[in-house]
Design an enzyme around this catalytic site. Structure first.
Site, PDB file in Angstrom:
ATOM      1  N   ASP A  73       0.861  -2.029  -9.151  1.00  0.00           N
ATOM      2  CA  ASP A  73       0.576  -0.630  -8.813  1.00  0.00           C
ATOM      3  C   ASP A  73       1.698  -0.073  -7.946  1.00  0.00           C
ATOM      4  O   ASP A  73       2.494  -0.830  -7.385  1.00  0.00           O
ATOM      5  CB  ASP A  73      -0.758  -0.507  -8.052  1.00  0.00           C
ATOM      6  CG  ASP A  73      -0.718  -1.171  -6.673  1.00  0.00           C
ATOM      7  OD1 ASP A  73      -0.225  -2.310  -6.591  1.00  0.00           O
ATOM      8  OD2 ASP A  73      -1.163  -0.540  -5.696  1.00  0.00           O
TER       9      ASP A  73
ATOM     10  N   GLU B 110      -2.387  -3.275  -4.675  1.00  0.00           N
ATOM     11  CA  GLU B 110      -1.874  -3.802  -3.405  1.00  0.00           C
ATOM     12  C   GLU B 110      -1.614  -2.664  -2.423  1.00  0.00           C
ATOM     13  O   GLU B 110      -1.843  -2.784  -1.226  1.00  0.00           O
ATOM     14  CB  GLU B 110      -0.579  -4.592  -3.640  1.00  0.00           C
ATOM     15  CG  GLU B 110      -0.074  -5.346  -2.412  1.00  0.00           C
ATOM     16  CD  GLU B 110       0.895  -4.550  -1.544  1.00  0.00           C
ATOM     17  OE1 GLU B 110       1.261  -5.039  -0.467  1.00  0.00           O
ATOM     18  OE2 GLU B 110       1.289  -3.423  -1.927  1.00  0.00           O
TER      19      GLU B 110
HETATM   20 ZN   LIG Z   1       4.763  -3.969  -2.405  1.00  0.00          ZN
END
Ligand SMILES: [Zn+2]
Length: 409
Positions: free
Chosen positions: A80, A175
């Site tokens: 992401d 994340e």
């Molecule tokens: Zn990162």
């Protein structure tokens, strides 16, 4: 090199921005676009046990090619990109043989990536840089990491003369919104230790990060018509500012570095009737971290005593902890990474992260997980860039770690 460039561009041109306001995993549907592509690619290059679960966590195996028993190691990245800046319609630009001068990212909008401001650029004179067109982020965080892991696995498959044990790879969503490790199935991953490929400059190797907590202070006031307020109105915003001013003014992000911790006020919402202060608390040292939380507690109690009522309410929530505690007992995993870097001609830069990583959470979930550079700079914005040579070096480091792990008996 060409292989790396094409692979990286293939990833960053797929929008995978995550969304902190979503409850689902992955937080955005579009992350599946890259996740599914990665699954196909991992199968194509010849990895085994390629799996993707209902939350888009991807795992795969490169089987051992030696007879003796070798610890299973893992390499992890996230696909992401940060919701801080748009990751849609990324148009990467390739700057070959960088001359050390200003790079015009976007002539129409006069957006320039300049070494006058970003001095790091000068380290990469003569190299090939990949930049944005000035209107989006690049997504080297952390698609550089993905590129490096995939390329390294492909290299090891094509070079069976390099001996290694079982290698597991893991790619995660979300994340950037702090949830990359949450649904990571450590048991299924089944590695003795792992590395996140998610750092910045070449050589970075990190196994210390902050202890982290969030603090929410709710300040109660009383709203009365201002014309009739004498002795009745309690303006929560003034009380809130008193709280702000009692905290040590120089222990904030803009006044601290290295191992210095801080209180960071990141949001205020207030009307007369109620004001809410949102802080994050950070410290590498566990005792100092606890002392910071205790200080907030004490200030709230003292102020409530002073005003003889429960004006202030504090809610503290731990967010993550320093992985050092989990990594130090298995320090050889850092030593191997250090040795691997030296073996491929890199000077290791070991430093404490002023933040957290997926690796810190994974370390507390039973998978010790230091962080290694992925090569990019200026993450989460239009000035993000990555030197291709740095990605190449990261590929070499991954292969070398695999090799060194198999040599140790
Ligand atoms: Zn990162």
């Amino acid at each position: 090199m060409q292989n790396i460039i094409e692979r990286f561009i293939g990833y960053v041109t797929i929008d995978t921005e995550s969304d902190p306001n979503s409850e689902t995993t992955p937080s955005t549907k579009k992350q599946w676009d890259l996740a599914n592509k990665l699954v196909d690619e991992l199968k194509e290059i010849g990895l085994s046990d390629v799996t993707i679960d209902n939350n888009a966590y991807i795992m795969a195996t490169l089987p051992s090619n030696v007879d003796h028993k070798v610890p299973t190691i893992g390499f992890i990245s996230h696909f992401d990109t940060s919701p801080d800046f748009t990751g849609a319609n990324v148009k990467p630009q390739i700057v070959k043989d960088y001359d050390g001068k200003d790079i015009v990212l976007n002539a129409d909008e006069n957006i320039v990536l300049s070494p006058d401001y970003f001095e790091d650029l000068l380290m990469y004179k003569g190299q090939t840089l990949i930049t944005t067109d000035g209107t989006t982020l690049l997504g080297a965080d952390d698609k550089a990491g993905i590129t490096e892991i995939v390329t390294a696995m492909e290299y090891l498959i094509n070079h069976p003369e390099i001996k290694h044990g079982t290698i597991r790879i893991g790619f995660t969503p979300d994340e950037e919104i702090g949830r990359g490790a949450h649904k990571f199935d450590v048991k299924k991953f089944d590695a003795d230790w792992a590395y996140t490929m998610d750092g910045s400059q070449v050589g970075e190797l990190e196994y210390e990060n902050f202890n982290a907590a969030g603090a929410k202070i709710t300040v109660k006031g009383k709203i009365v018509h201002p014309g009739y307020a004498k002795g009745k109105m309690v303006n929560s915003m003034y009380y809130a500012s008193e709280f702000i001013n009692v905290l040590p003014r120089l222990e904030t992000p803009e006044h601290t570095e290295g191992y210095e911790g801080f209180f960071h006020l990141h949001n205020i919402e207030g009307v007369v009737d109620e004001t809410v202060l949102q802080y994050i608390i950070r410290d590498h040292d566990k005792d100092k971290f606890e002392a910071r939380k205790a200080l907030m507690q004490k200030i709230v109690e003292d102020l409530n005593t002073k005003y003889e009522s429960e004006v202030f309410k504090l809610e503290l929530k731990d967010q993550y902890f320093n992985m050092k505690e989990k990594v130090e007992p298995v320090m050889h995993i850092v030593d191997i990474a250090e040795e691997a870097m030296k073996a491929v001609g890199i000077t290791p830069l070991i430093k404490a992260i002023r933040g957290g990583t997926d690796g810190s959470q994974l370390s507390y979930m039973g998978l010790p997980c230091p962080n290694i550079f992925a090569g990019g700079h200026n993450f989460h914005g239009r000035y993000e860039y990555v030197p291709v040579e740095s990605m190449q070096k990261a590929v070499e480091v991954i292969c070398k770690i695999a090799e060194l792990t198999a040599e140790k008996k």
